[in-house]
Design a protein around this motif. Structure first.
Motif, PDB file in Angstrom:
ATOM      1  N   ASN A 399       1.004  -1.079  -0.053  1.00  0.00           N
ATOM      2  CA  ASN A 399       0.265   0.111   0.176  1.00  0.00           C
ATOM      3  C   ASN A 399       0.876   1.147   0.054  1.00  0.00           C
ATOM      4  O   ASN A 399       0.780   2.080   0.959  1.00  0.00           O
ATOM      5  N   PRO A 400       1.744   1.388  -0.864  1.00  0.00           N
ATOM      6  CA  PRO A 400       2.719   2.636  -1.082  1.00  0.00           C
ATOM      7  C   PRO A 400       2.146   3.824  -1.290  1.00  0.00           C
ATOM      8  O   PRO A 400       0.798   4.033  -2.037  1.00  0.00           O
ATOM      9  N   TRP A 401       2.645   4.764  -0.989  1.00  0.00           N
ATOM     10  CA  TRP A 401       2.220   6.061  -1.703  1.00  0.00           C
ATOM     11  C   TRP A 401       2.581   6.183  -3.126  1.00  0.00           C
ATOM     12  O   TRP A 401       3.452   5.257  -3.667  1.00  0.00           O
ATOM     13  N   LYS A 402       1.495   6.683  -3.994  1.00  0.00           N
ATOM     14  CA  LYS A 402       1.622   6.603  -5.441  1.00  0.00           C
ATOM     15  C   LYS A 402       1.526   8.120  -5.784  1.00  0.00           C
ATOM     16  O   LYS A 402       0.340   8.799  -5.898  1.00  0.00           O
ATOM     17  N   ILE A 403       2.532   8.688  -6.273  1.00  0.00           N
ATOM     18  CA  ILE A 403       2.704  10.100  -6.765  1.00  0.00           C
ATOM     19  C   ILE A 403       3.296  10.066  -8.038  1.00  0.00           C
ATOM     20  O   ILE A 403       4.470   9.728  -8.338  1.00  0.00           O
ATOM     21  N   PHE A 408       8.202  11.020 -13.900  1.00  0.00           N
ATOM     22  CA  PHE A 408       8.331  10.138 -12.832  1.00  0.00           C
ATOM     23  C   PHE A 408       6.888   9.769 -12.142  1.00  0.00           C
ATOM     24  O   PHE A 408       6.221  10.566 -11.802  1.00  0.00           O
ATOM     25  N   ALA A 409       6.746   8.447 -12.237  1.00  0.00           N
ATOM     26  CA  ALA A 409       5.644   7.774 -11.094  1.00  0.00           C
ATOM     27  C   ALA A 409       6.571   6.941 -10.192  1.00  0.00           C
ATOM     28  O   ALA A 409       7.021   6.299 -10.305  1.00  0.00           O
ATOM     29  N   LEU A 410       6.228   7.582  -9.095  1.00  0.00           N
ATOM     30  CA  LEU A 410       6.793   6.927  -7.619  1.00  0.00           C
ATOM     31  C   LEU A 410       5.856   6.055  -7.048  1.00  0.00           C
ATOM     32  O   LEU A 410       4.941   6.631  -6.732  1.00  0.00           O
ATOM     33  N   GLN A 411       6.166   4.874  -6.338  1.00  0.00           N
ATOM     34  CA  GLN A 411       5.813   4.338  -5.457  1.00  0.00           C
ATOM     35  C   GLN A 411       6.621   4.291  -4.183  1.00  0.00           C
ATOM     36  O   GLN A 411       7.862   3.707  -4.438  1.00  0.00           O
ATOM     37  N   ARG A 458      10.899   3.421  -7.447  1.00  0.00           N
ATOM     38  CA  ARG A 458      10.281   2.691  -6.121  1.00  0.00           C
ATOM     39  C   ARG A 458      11.245   3.311  -4.854  1.00  0.00           C
ATOM     40  O   ARG A 458      12.420   3.010  -4.974  1.00  0.00           O
ATOM     41  N   LEU A 459      10.573   3.888  -3.867  1.00  0.00           N
ATOM     42  CA  LEU A 459      11.266   4.204  -2.819  1.00  0.00           C
ATOM     43  C   LEU A 459      10.976   3.370  -1.572  1.00  0.00           C
ATOM     44  O   LEU A 459       9.742   3.275  -1.391  1.00  0.00           O
ATOM     45  N   HIS A 460      11.889   2.662  -0.978  1.00  0.00           N
ATOM     46  CA  HIS A 460      11.694   1.579   0.036  1.00  0.00           C
ATOM     47  C   HIS A 460      12.206   2.285   1.435  1.00  0.00           C
ATOM     48  O   HIS A 460      13.344   2.717   1.212  1.00  0.00           O
ATOM     49  N   ARG A 461      11.399   2.194   2.431  1.00  0.00           N
ATOM     50  CA  ARG A 461      11.916   2.777   3.706  1.00  0.00           C
ATOM     51  C   ARG A 461      12.875   1.792   4.706  1.00  0.00           C
ATOM     52  O   ARG A 461      13.560   2.305   5.348  1.00  0.00           O
ATOM     53  N   ASN A 462      12.971   0.558   4.020  1.00  0.00           N
ATOM     54  CA  ASN A 462      14.119  -0.214   4.785  1.00  0.00           C
ATOM     55  C   ASN A 462      14.636  -1.214   3.969  1.00  0.00           C
ATOM     56  O   ASN A 462      14.318  -1.482   2.771  1.00  0.00           O
ATOM     57  N   ALA A 463      15.947  -1.889   4.390  1.00  0.00           N
ATOM     58  CA  ALA A 463      16.501  -3.015   3.477  1.00  0.00           C
ATOM     59  C   ALA A 463      15.617  -3.904   3.297  1.00  0.00           C
ATOM     60  O   ALA A 463      15.789  -4.674   2.236  1.00  0.00           O
ATOM     61  N   GLU A 464      14.836  -4.597   4.240  1.00  0.00           N
ATOM     62  CA  GLU A 464      13.849  -5.581   3.977  1.00  0.00           C
ATOM     63  C   GLU A 464      12.853  -5.589   2.814  1.00  0.00           C
ATOM     64  O   GLU A 464      12.962  -6.324   1.965  1.00  0.00           O
ATOM     65  N   VAL A 484      13.079  -0.190 -13.890  1.00  0.00           N
ATOM     66  CA  VAL A 484      12.560   0.451 -12.563  1.00  0.00           C
ATOM     67  C   VAL A 484      13.562   0.825 -11.637  1.00  0.00           C
ATOM     68  O   VAL A 484      14.647  -0.047 -11.273  1.00  0.00           O
ATOM     69  N   LEU A 485      13.603   1.861 -11.022  1.00  0.00           N
ATOM     70  CA  LEU A 485      14.844   2.606 -10.268  1.00  0.00           C
ATOM     71  C   LEU A 485      14.352   2.328  -8.685  1.00  0.00           C
ATOM     72  O   LEU A 485      13.257   2.490  -8.366  1.00  0.00           O
ATOM     73  N   HIS A 486      15.295   1.317  -8.139  1.00  0.00           N
ATOM     74  CA  HIS A 486      14.609   1.121  -6.806  1.00  0.00           C
ATOM     75  C   HIS A 486      15.757   1.708  -5.812  1.00  0.00           C
ATOM     76  O   HIS A 486      16.949   1.972  -6.130  1.00  0.00           O
ATOM     77  N   ILE A 487      14.991   2.551  -4.942  1.00  0.00           N
ATOM     78  CA  ILE A 487      15.946   3.331  -3.848  1.00  0.00           C
ATOM     79  C   ILE A 487      15.460   2.935  -2.472  1.00  0.00           C
ATOM     80  O   ILE A 487      14.289   2.883  -1.990  1.00  0.00           O
ATOM     81  N   GLN A 488      16.499   2.948  -1.693  1.00  0.00           N
ATOM     82  CA  GLN A 488      16.498   2.468  -0.223  1.00  0.00           C
ATOM     83  C   GLN A 488      16.994   3.643   0.582  1.00  0.00           C
ATOM     84  O   GLN A 488      17.680   4.197   0.524  1.00  0.00           O
ATOM     85  N   LEU A 489      16.026   3.846   1.828  1.00  0.00           N
ATOM     86  CA  LEU A 489      16.472   5.005   2.642  1.00  0.00           C
ATOM     87  C   LEU A 489      17.587   4.262   3.527  1.00  0.00           C
ATOM     88  O   LEU A 489      17.792   3.100   3.513  1.00  0.00           O
ATOM     89  N   ALA A 490      18.427   5.275   4.030  1.00  0.00           N
ATOM     90  CA  ALA A 490      19.544   4.890   4.656  1.00  0.00           C
ATOM     91  C   ALA A 490      19.274   5.570   6.160  1.00  0.00           C
ATOM     92  O   ALA A 490      19.663   6.925   5.896  1.00  0.00           O
TER      93      ALA A 490
END
Length: 659
Positions: A399-403, A408-411, A458-464, A484-490
């Motif tokens: 259930n990600p944010w969809k903006i 760009f289309a971000l989840q 795709r922006l992921h809040r954690n490594a999992e 698809v570009l995947h990005i992880q918060l650190a």
């Protein structure tokens, strides 16, 4: 004195050809804190206009020397030496000052003060360090050396050869010929030569205009302030508008501070409200008249840039116009924007505005209900919700944010605030890439329009979550085979700009051109652009020396320890060859090669490089000889010369300080 030197100054500006980002950097050079750049040292705040007062000082001292009795001439000599030292320092800091400085002084070399010892070479060769001919000798050396350091291609060198020959600098002519005879130029089509020449000429014209803009604008604005002083009138709105114009023109403090100080010292006479209103309208009219001439010139230059295929440079000139006149229809439309009410918006934002939505720090929201942002609410899925409830609800992978923005289309499972920050940064990077690699884009549609479906991010809040979505290990950034570009918060923050920008460059390149580019070209472009800094809504790349890999490569070239040159670089065509050997060496050489080719021969080959990148991305084999009209060894020689003098060493006039 400005009129006296104007012809000398303008003729010396060939070395001041600016890349699109250098023009952009000039507009904002004082607006980004130095520490934001990391690998940077404070550059001297110098410009060609600084030569004027120094030459005036010399002329005054020359007259004093002439008038002094022979017994007192030595008293004037130290002051003349000091002025000449300042001029030599200016030439070493600003190579474009070399030719006008030399042309100015060569007229006076037969003066009594410059008499050289008998039998010496030009300007002498003796032991008397008090004689001023040594200063002329040092000025000539600075002029020749810095000019040679700025000549990065065959056309630059041919022009320099003619320049030195016209001034009868025989030793300098020999130095240029030594380099030219080592270059092997291949036969090219006349159309390629004409295109290169046309691009160079328009970039040269832009460089000349911007070089003289600061000092001339300060004079014109000073006349307006003089009118205010004569009228004994000022006001807070008048000062604010003057400040806006000063900022738009990028005037340095040396010009802007005196203007604002003069306004602040005006003691206004008491007047009626009608008189004050009339004066303010008259002031606005005079200020508009001053800026209108600049706007017309900028738009004329932008049109020439567009005609020459320098669309990235044209877009920057239109940006400068909008700093002076934010509602200028021609420049807004040139940047692909549409007028919606009082605002100028991108096509996507205009479509959103038609739905009643505007872009905010929490994404798209109804324009007529923005007050709800102040009470910690967010517009989500067509309804207003409490932010403290909406963010946790979208923190799960299903259930990600969809903006969506224009490109760009971000989840995202991160907070909506970070998600919006990321999208702003992605769009800003795209604009930077469009300026730098403008040939990749269809400018007939305009730089503000998309190329079809938005790029998926795709922006992921954690490594999992990152691992689950990518089947990969640790992040922080991965461009999947599906693009698809995947990005992880650190630690709750976005990853470093270099990693993000590198992968983003690959994603955009695949979208606008293809994903088959040879490794040395694709990696070179990505590594070149990854050093861009995002600050206050704008993305800036800055000069090559701000790239740590380029700095490292330059030091190795200066120390004669660079593991690879251009001839070895172009052999790294595929992933297998790229991974063989030391990848860090490949990275340093690729980004340094790409950066050099962007500025080689005063930028004449930038369009050729971008066209080669586009062809390669589409799967075509690229021959460096066909692209540049030079053998690989010749390009390698020019590249080696450039990086050998990029590091600052005594007597070399370099531009990057050793750590």
């Amino acid at each position: 004195m400005r009129n006296l030197l104007l012809l000398l100054m303008v003729s010396s500006l060939a070395a001041q050809i600016l890349t699109p980002d250098e023009v952009f950097e000039r507009l904002y050079k004082d607006k980004v804190p130095l520490e934001e750049w990391g690998n940077e040292t404070a550059a001297p705040d110098v410009e060609l206009a600084d030569l004027d007062p120094l030459c005036e000082q010399f002329l005054a001292l020359r007259d004093a020397y002439r008038a002094a009795p022979n017994t007192d001439k030595e008293k004037v000599t130290p002051d003349i030496e000091a002025v000449m030292d300042d001029i030599i320092s200016l030439v070493r800091s600003l190579p474009a000052a070399g030719q006008p400085a030399w042309d100015f002084f060569v007229k006076y070399h037969k003066e009594d003060m410059f008499v050289r010892p008998a039998g010496g070479r030009r300007f002498g060769a003796g032991a008397n360090t008090r004689t001023l001919w040594r200063k002329l000798d040092a000025l000539q050396a600075a002029y020749v050396e810095t000019s040679l350091n700025q000549a990065h291609g065959p056309a630059d060198l041919e022009a320099l050869l003619e320049e030195f020959a016209d001034r009868k600098l025989e030793d300098a002519v020999g130095e240029v010929q030594t380099v030219l005879v080592q270059l092997e130029q291949l036969k090219e089509s006349s159309s390629a030569v004409r295109t290169r020449k046309k691009r160079f000429e328009v970039r040269q014209e832009v460089g000349e205009f911007l070089q003289l803009l600061g000092a001339e604008s300060a004079d014109e604005l000073g006349s307006l302030v003089g009118w205010m002083e004569k009228k004994s009138w000022t006001s807070a709105p008048a000062r604010e508008r003057m400040f806006e114009v000063i900022a738009a023109l990028g005037l340095r403090p040396r010009y802007s501070d005196p203007l604002l100080q003069r306004i602040d010292t005006i003691y206004p006479r008491e007047r009626s409200a009608d008189e004050l209103a009339e004066l303010f309208e008259s002031y606005k009219g005079k200020l508009s008249k001053e800026t209108l001439a600049i706007i017309k010139r900028l738009q004329t230059l932008a049109g020439k840039c567009e005609g020459a295929g320098e669309n990235g440079l044209a877009s920057v000139l239109h940006e400068l116009v909008l700093l002076l006149d934010s509602d200028n229809e021609r420049s807004q439309q040139a940047l692909g924007r549409q007028q919606v009410g009082e605002d100028w918006l991108s096509p996507f934002a205009a479509a959103q505005a038609a739905k009643g939505l505007v872009w905010t720090e929490r994404g798209w929201a109804p324009a007529n209900d923005l007050v709800r942002l102040l009470v910690n609410e967010v517009y989500d899925e067509g309804a207003w919700k409490l932010l403290e409830e909406a963010d946790p609800a979208h923190a799960v992978a299903d259930n990600p944010w969809k903006i969506t923005t224009g490109h760009f289309a971000l989840q995202s499972t991160a907070g909506v605030g970070l998600s919006v920050q990321l999208l702003d940064r992605l769009e800003a990077f795209l604009l930077l890439l469009q300026r730098q690699l403008d040939g990749l884009f269809s400018w007939q549609k305009s730089a503000a329009q998309g190329w079809g479906e938005p790029l998926q991010v795709r922006l992921h809040r954690n490594a999992e979550q990152f691992a689950a979505a990518t089947s990969a290990g640790a992040g922080p950034v991965l461009l999947g085979s599906d693009k698809v570009l995947h990005i992880q918060l650190a630690a709750g923050a976005l990853p470093t700009h270099t990693v993000l920008h590198n992968r983003l460059c690959y994603q955009i390149l695949a979208a606008v051109a293809g994903d088959k580019a040879e490794a040395w070209l694709a990696e070179g472009a990505a590594l070149y652009l990854e050093a861009a800094v995002y600050w206050e809504g704008r993305m800036r790349l800055g000069s090559p020396k701000r790239n740590l890999r380029i700095a490292s490569y330059a030091r190795k070239v200066a120390a004669d320890t660079a593991p690879l040159g251009f001839e070895q670089l172009v052999l790294l065509r595929d992933a297998a060859r790229w991974q063989a050997g030391t990848v860090s060496d490949h990275e340093e050489t690729a980004v340094s090669g790409f950066a050099f080719l962007m500025i080689m021969d005063s930028g004449r080959y930038r369009g050729d490089l971008v066209a080669a990148l586009q062809k390669s991305a589409q799967g075509e084999r690229v021959s460096p000889e066909d692209v540049f009209g030079l053998t690989r060894g010749s390009v390698g020689l020019l590249m080696q010369r450039y990086y050998a003098q990029l590091i600052s060493v005594p007597g070399r006039g370099g531009r990057l300080q050793n750590p």
